[in-house]
Write a protein that holds these residues in place. Structure first.
Motif, PDB file in Angstrom:
ATOM      1  N   GLN A  42      51.080  72.754  28.476  1.00  0.00           N
ATOM      2  CA  GLN A  42      50.577  73.810  27.726  1.00  0.00           C
ATOM      3  C   GLN A  42      51.410  74.859  27.222  1.00  0.00           C
ATOM      4  OE1 GLN A  42      47.079  75.597  30.034  1.00  0.00           O
ATOM      5  NE2 GLN A  42      46.667  73.572  31.082  1.00  0.00           N
ATOM      6  N   SER A  43      50.742  75.614  26.423  1.00  0.00           N
ATOM      7  CA  SER A  43      51.433  76.790  25.674  1.00  0.00           C
ATOM      8  C   SER A  43      51.720  77.811  26.519  1.00  0.00           C
ATOM      9  CB  SER A  43      50.559  77.227  24.511  1.00  0.00           C
ATOM     10  OG  SER A  43      51.449  78.051  23.639  1.00  0.00           O
ATOM     11  N   LEU A  44      52.415  78.714  25.852  1.00  0.00           N
ATOM     12  CA  LEU A  44      52.981  79.804  26.738  1.00  0.00           C
ATOM     13  C   LEU A  44      51.443  81.006  26.661  1.00  0.00           C
ATOM     14  CD1 LEU A  44      55.638  78.975  25.214  1.00  0.00           C
ATOM     15  CD2 LEU A  44      56.457  81.170  26.450  1.00  0.00           C
ATOM     16  N   LEU A  46      50.853  84.849  27.664  1.00  0.00           N
ATOM     17  CA  LEU A  46      51.316  86.234  27.858  1.00  0.00           C
ATOM     18  C   LEU A  46      50.587  86.659  29.154  1.00  0.00           C
ATOM     19  CD1 LEU A  46      53.462  88.320  27.133  1.00  0.00           C
ATOM     20  CD2 LEU A  46      51.408  89.241  25.401  1.00  0.00           C
ATOM     21  N   HIS A 102      62.441  94.146  15.417  1.00  0.00           N
ATOM     22  CA  HIS A 102      61.155  94.085  15.141  1.00  0.00           C
ATOM     23  C   HIS A 102      60.505  93.240  15.778  1.00  0.00           C
ATOM     24  CE1 HIS A 102      61.212  97.168  11.813  1.00  0.00           C
ATOM     25  NE2 HIS A 102      62.110  96.572  11.269  1.00  0.00           N
ATOM     26  N   ASN A 103      60.960  91.895  15.875  1.00  0.00           N
ATOM     27  CA  ASN A 103      59.938  90.811  16.282  1.00  0.00           C
ATOM     28  C   ASN A 103      60.563  89.593  16.881  1.00  0.00           C
ATOM     29  OD1 ASN A 103      57.230  91.163  15.191  1.00  0.00           O
ATOM     30  ND2 ASN A 103      58.523  91.834  13.493  1.00  0.00           N
ATOM     31  N   GLU A 104      61.932  89.610  17.362  1.00  0.00           N
ATOM     32  CA  GLU A 104      62.548  88.641  17.948  1.00  0.00           C
ATOM     33  C   GLU A 104      62.525  88.718  19.338  1.00  0.00           C
ATOM     34  OE1 GLU A 104      66.296  87.502  16.172  1.00  0.00           O
ATOM     35  OE2 GLU A 104      66.434  85.804  17.740  1.00  0.00           O
ATOM     36  N   GLN A 105      62.127  87.733  20.077  1.00  0.00           N
ATOM     37  CA  GLN A 105      62.329  87.519  21.434  1.00  0.00           C
ATOM     38  C   GLN A 105      63.322  86.741  21.959  1.00  0.00           C
ATOM     39  OE1 GLN A 105      58.313  87.482  23.497  1.00  0.00           O
ATOM     40  NE2 GLN A 105      57.458  86.749  21.684  1.00  0.00           N
TER      41      GLN A 105
ATOM     42  N   TYR B  32      54.196  88.944  11.772  1.00  0.00           N
ATOM     43  CA  TYR B  32      55.314  88.097  11.349  1.00  0.00           C
ATOM     44  C   TYR B  32      55.120  86.617  11.821  1.00  0.00           C
ATOM     45  CZ  TYR B  32      58.511  91.879   9.617  1.00  0.00           C
ATOM     46  OH  TYR B  32      59.212  92.709   9.098  1.00  0.00           O
ATOM     47  N   TYR B  36      59.593  78.635  17.388  1.00  0.00           N
ATOM     48  CA  TYR B  36      60.558  78.358  18.476  1.00  0.00           C
ATOM     49  C   TYR B  36      60.442  76.938  19.121  1.00  0.00           C
ATOM     50  CZ  TYR B  36      60.119  83.614  19.535  1.00  0.00           C
ATOM     51  OH  TYR B  36      60.367  84.974  19.365  1.00  0.00           O
ATOM     52  N   PHE B  46      64.466  80.701  20.105  1.00  0.00           N
ATOM     53  CA  PHE B  46      64.221  81.233  18.666  1.00  0.00           C
ATOM     54  C   PHE B  46      64.973  80.011  17.360  1.00  0.00           C
ATOM     55  CE2 PHE B  46      63.495  84.341  15.217  1.00  0.00           C
ATOM     56  CZ  PHE B  46      64.142  84.073  14.121  1.00  0.00           C
ATOM     57  N   GLN B  49      62.084  82.961  11.608  1.00  0.00           N
ATOM     58  CA  GLN B  49      61.100  83.871  11.658  1.00  0.00           C
ATOM     59  C   GLN B  49      61.223  84.445  10.066  1.00  0.00           C
ATOM     60  OE1 GLN B  49      61.288  88.373  12.598  1.00  0.00           O
ATOM     61  NE2 GLN B  49      60.066  87.329  14.373  1.00  0.00           N
ATOM     62  N   TYR B  87      56.773  75.663  18.782  1.00  0.00           N
ATOM     63  CA  TYR B  87      55.666  76.350  18.737  1.00  0.00           C
ATOM     64  C   TYR B  87      55.493  77.515  17.579  1.00  0.00           C
ATOM     65  CZ  TYR B  87      54.956  75.194  23.912  1.00  0.00           C
ATOM     66  OH  TYR B  87      54.523  74.480  24.810  1.00  0.00           O
ATOM     67  N   LEU B  89      54.369  80.967  16.317  1.00  0.00           N
ATOM     68  CA  LEU B  89      53.633  82.202  16.916  1.00  0.00           C
ATOM     69  C   LEU B  89      53.599  83.442  15.856  1.00  0.00           C
ATOM     70  CD1 LEU B  89      53.488  84.559  19.082  1.00  0.00           C
ATOM     71  CD2 LEU B  89      55.964  85.004  19.145  1.00  0.00           C
ATOM     72  N   ARG B  92      53.331  90.659  16.151  1.00  0.00           N
ATOM     73  CA  ARG B  92      54.225  91.778  15.837  1.00  0.00           C
ATOM     74  C   ARG B  92      54.468  92.305  17.104  1.00  0.00           C
ATOM     75  NH1 ARG B  92      55.938  95.002  11.362  1.00  0.00           N
ATOM     76  NH2 ARG B  92      56.328  97.009  11.949  1.00  0.00           N
ATOM     77  N   LEU B 101      50.092  88.735  20.386  1.00  0.00           N
ATOM     78  CA  LEU B 101      50.890  87.688  20.022  1.00  0.00           C
ATOM     79  C   LEU B 101      50.266  86.212  20.148  1.00  0.00           C
ATOM     80  CD1 LEU B 101      54.251  88.647  22.032  1.00  0.00           C
ATOM     81  CD2 LEU B 101      53.799  89.063  19.685  1.00  0.00           C
ATOM     82  N   TRP B 103      50.014  82.624  20.248  1.00  0.00           N
ATOM     83  CA  TRP B 103      50.977  81.237  20.216  1.00  0.00           C
ATOM     84  C   TRP B 103      49.916  80.205  19.860  1.00  0.00           C
ATOM     85  CZ3 TRP B 103      56.043  80.718  21.664  1.00  0.00           C
ATOM     86  CH2 TRP B 103      56.715  81.945  22.166  1.00  0.00           C
ATOM     87  N   GLY B 104      50.648  79.207  19.311  1.00  0.00           N
ATOM     88  CA  GLY B 104      49.970  78.009  18.951  1.00  0.00           C
ATOM     89  C   GLY B 104      50.285  77.068  20.220  1.00  0.00           C
ATOM     90  N   LEU B 105      49.589  75.953  20.283  1.00  0.00           N
ATOM     91  CA  LEU B 105      49.527  75.184  21.430  1.00  0.00           C
ATOM     92  C   LEU B 105      50.788  74.219  21.466  1.00  0.00           C
ATOM     93  CD1 LEU B 105      45.703  74.117  21.952  1.00  0.00           C
ATOM     94  CD2 LEU B 105      46.875  75.890  22.914  1.00  0.00           C
TER      95      LEU B 105
END
Lengths: 116, 113
Positions: A42-44, A46, A102-105, B32, B36, B46, B49, B87, B89, B92, B101, B103-105
């Motif tokens: 499955q997907s992540l 949060l 900004h947006n990178e994890q 954005y 991933y 990553f 992006q 994935y 995503l 922001r 956030l 996320w796609g499957l």
């Protein structure tokens, strides 16, 4: 750079016990850390967002009293699964974002929790 | 409700170019698009992006049309080691209480010899 570690990598515990998972940013300061749960294939999902020095923000449907999050420093956040049950068995992943970015994890390697 | 849709699986062969498209019709102005890669029992890594048009780095390209309602991850000349789940995503991070956030499957890519 931007390495995130998690400890332990895997844990097996009995039902009813509590388990603590640590997430560390090794070479940068992370003002924000995120905790995810991922079931097989499955997907992540949060679970919560953790900001240093303040209470975590939980996503809808996630019990804050069951999943305790502490973000005491800019490099460490912990997730404690309290009174774990077999349905809590999952892959728990943390991520951290750079202060000012900004947006990178940057993701940790994950922790496999198995509750017997 | 915002949703991110991508194909469940794709098959390819070594040396081919692979394009994975993600649909995000309800993308917000400030969102954005991030892709991933995830191997089994590891955290996501990553890839790339972008916000609009085209972005390219040393491993992939990301194509985003003007309406931003979809995006395509392009992997040039894949190898066996590119077999993984990819994935999409949308979101922001620094949006405060308005952060979302999506996320796609995930798309399971199998690269065959």
């Amino acid at each position: 750079g931007a390495v995130v570690s998690q400890h332990p990598s895997r844990v097996i515990c009995k039902s009813g016990t509590s388990v603590k998972i640590e997430c560390r940013s090794l070479d940068f300061q992370a003002t924000t850390m995120f905790w995810y749960r991922q079931f097989p294939k499955q997907s992540l999902m949060l679970m919560a967002t953790s900001n240093e020095g303040s209470k975590a923000t939980y996503e809808q449907g996630v019990e804050k009293d069951k999943f305790l999050i502490n973000h005491a420093s800019l490099t460490l956040s912990t997730l404690t699964v309290t009174s774990a049950h077999p349905e809590d068995s999952s892959f728990y992943i943390c991520s951290a974002s750079l202060a000012g970015a900004h947006n990178e994890q940057f993701f940790g390697p994950g922790t496999r929790l198995t509750v017997l | 409700l915002a949703k991110t849709t991508q194909p469940i699986s794709m098959d390819s062969y070594e040396g081919q170019e692979v394009n994975i498209t993600c649909s995000h019709n309800n993308i917000a102005t400030n969102d954005y698009i991030t892709w991933y890669q995830q191997f089994p029992s590891q955290g996501p890594r990553f890839i790339i992006q972008g916000y609009k048009t085209k972005v390219t780095n040393e491993v992939a390209s990301l194509f985003i049309p003007a309406d931003r309602k979809s995006s395509t991850l392009s992997l040039p000349r894949v190898s066996l080691s590119d077999t993984a789940v990819y994935y999409c995503l949308v979101g922001r991070l620094n949006a405060g209480n308005n952060r979302k956030l999506i996320w796609g499957l995930g798309t399971s890519l199998a690269v065959n010899p």
